[in-house]
Design a protein around this motif. Sequence first.
Motif, short mmCIF file in Angstrom:
data_model
loop_
_atom_site.label_atom_id
_atom_site.label_comp_id
_atom_site.label_asym_id
_atom_site.label_seq_id
_atom_site.Cartn_x
_atom_site.Cartn_y
_atom_site.Cartn_z
N GLN A 199 0.85 -1.21 0.00
CA GLN A 199 0.00 0.00 0.00
C GLN A 199 0.88 1.26 0.00
OE1 GLN A 199 -2.81 -0.24 3.22
NE2 GLN A 199 -4.02 1.49 2.54
N ALA A 200 1.91 1.26 0.86
CA ALA A 200 2.83 2.41 0.96
C ALA A 200 3.56 2.62 -0.37
CB ALA A 200 3.82 2.20 2.09
N CYS A 201 4.02 1.52 -0.98
CA CYS A 201 4.76 1.62 -2.26
C CYS A 201 3.85 2.09 -3.39
CB CYS A 201 5.32 0.25 -2.66
SG CYS A 201 6.71 -0.29 -1.67
N ASN A 202 2.67 1.49 -3.50
CA ASN A 202 1.77 1.84 -4.60
C ASN A 202 1.29 3.29 -4.51
OD1 ASN A 202 1.63 -0.51 -6.25
ND2 ASN A 202 0.56 -1.53 -4.59
N ASP A 203 1.01 3.74 -3.29
CA ASP A 203 0.57 5.12 -3.10
C ASP A 203 1.68 6.09 -3.51
OD1 ASP A 203 -1.39 7.13 -1.70
OD2 ASP A 203 0.59 7.59 -0.89
N SER A 204 2.90 5.78 -3.09
CA SER A 204 4.03 6.64 -3.42
C SER A 204 4.27 6.67 -4.93
CB SER A 204 5.29 6.15 -2.71
OG SER A 204 6.39 6.87 -3.17
N TYR A 205 4.19 5.50 -5.54
CA TYR A 205 4.41 5.41 -6.99
C TYR A 205 3.37 6.24 -7.74
CZ TYR A 205 5.07 3.56 -11.67
OH TYR A 205 5.30 3.46 -13.02
N SER A 206 2.11 6.12 -7.33
CA SER A 206 1.07 6.86 -8.07
C SER A 206 1.20 8.36 -7.86
CB SER A 206 -0.33 6.36 -7.69
OG SER A 206 -0.60 6.68 -6.36
N LYS A 207 1.77 8.80 -6.73
CA LYS A 207 1.92 10.24 -6.48
C LYS A 207 3.18 10.82 -7.13
CE LYS A 207 -0.54 10.55 -2.08
NZ LYS A 207 -0.38 10.33 -0.64
N THR A 208 4.12 9.97 -7.48
CA THR A 208 5.41 10.51 -7.96
C THR A 208 5.75 10.04 -9.38
OG1 THR A 208 6.58 8.70 -6.82
CG2 THR A 208 6.36 10.80 -5.63
N LEU A 209 6.22 8.83 -9.53
CA LEU A 209 6.77 8.40 -10.82
C LEU A 209 5.74 8.04 -11.89
CD1 LEU A 209 9.60 6.10 -9.46
CD2 LEU A 209 9.94 8.21 -10.74
N LYS A 210 4.57 7.58 -11.45
CA LYS A 210 3.63 6.97 -12.39
C LYS A 210 3.28 7.87 -13.59
CE LYS A 210 -0.53 4.23 -12.68
NZ LYS A 210 -1.66 3.63 -11.98
N LYS A 211 3.03 9.14 -13.32
CA LYS A 211 2.59 10.00 -14.43
C LYS A 211 3.68 10.25 -15.47
CE LYS A 211 3.09 14.36 -11.78
NZ LYS A 211 2.91 13.92 -10.39
N TRP A 212 4.93 9.95 -15.09
CA TRP A 212 6.04 10.17 -16.03
C TRP A 212 6.43 8.90 -16.77
CZ3 TRP A 212 5.73 15.03 -16.35
CH2 TRP A 212 5.54 15.83 -15.23
N HIS A 213 5.92 7.77 -16.31
CA HIS A 213 6.29 6.48 -16.90
C HIS A 213 5.34 6.09 -18.03
CE1 HIS A 213 8.82 4.57 -13.41
NE2 HIS A 213 9.51 5.38 -14.18
N GLY A 214 5.89 5.43 -19.02
CA GLY A 214 5.06 4.85 -20.07
C GLY A 214 4.47 3.53 -19.55
N TRP A 215 3.71 2.87 -20.40
CA TRP A 215 3.02 1.65 -19.99
C TRP A 215 3.99 0.57 -19.54
CZ3 TRP A 215 3.11 -3.39 -21.83
CH2 TRP A 215 2.13 -4.24 -21.28
N LEU A 216 5.10 0.40 -20.29
CA LEU A 216 6.04 -0.67 -20.00
C LEU A 216 6.71 -0.48 -18.64
CD1 LEU A 216 7.14 -3.20 -21.39
CD2 LEU A 216 9.08 -1.84 -22.16
N ALA A 217 7.22 0.73 -18.42
CA ALA A 217 7.88 1.01 -17.13
C ALA A 217 6.89 0.84 -15.98
CB ALA A 217 8.44 2.43 -17.13
N SER A 218 5.68 1.31 -16.22
CA SER A 218 4.65 1.23 -15.19
C SER A 218 4.31 -0.22 -14.84
CB SER A 218 3.40 1.95 -15.71
OG SER A 218 2.63 2.39 -14.64
#
Length: 202
Positions: A124-143
Amino acid sequence: MEGTIFSPALEGMKHVKSEHGELMTKPFLEVCKLVLPLLDKFGAAMTVVKSDISGNISRLESKYNDNPSRFNYLYSFVQAEVEIKTAKSSSSCSNGLLWLTRAMDFIVVLFQNLAQHQDWSMSQACNDSYSKTLKKWHGWLASSSFTVAIKLAPDRKKFMEVIGGNGDMYGDMEKFCTMFTPILQQIHKFLTSVGLDSMKAS
C-alpha cells in the motif's frame, strides 16, 4: 551501529547547500548514494529503482569529475546543456538529474507513508508513493514492470526488523523526509524554470 540507517543521509544533507543556499553537486550526489543502502533492504522490489538511481548518479559524477570547478553547483550541468541545446537528450545530465530527483521523490513519499500510516501494508505504501510521484512520467512498459516489482517487497514488519538499529527509527524516517523534501522541491523549481521538469520516459 550508532543511530539509525537514516543517520548518514541526515548528516550528509547538512552539507548539500553552500553558504549562499546553492545546491552543491558532490554533496548532493553523496546523499543520493547514501539512499542506496536503504533500497537494498527492500530486496528485489527496488532493483530497478536502485539501478536507475546508480546510473544517473554515475552520469552526473563523471561529468562533474571532468571539470569539478565548472560543475561545483548542481544546476551548472543543466545551464551548460541548455546553452548548447542538448538538455532534452535522453543521455543528458539534465535528464539524469530530473530522473534522479523523481526517484528520490518516490523514496521520500514511500518513507513518509511508512512513518505516517503505520497501519498501511508495505505494498500500500509503495503503490501510493508510486502513483503520487513516478507513475505520471512512466510509459506503460515502465509502469507495468514497476507494479510487478513492488509485489516482491518484504512485508512491513520484516522490513522494520531488517532496518532496525539503535535510535528513533520512525523519528529519523520523518526527519529524512522533512529535510530532503525542500531540496528536491528546489531542484524541480529550477528545472521548471528552464522548461525541463515535465519530460516523460520514452
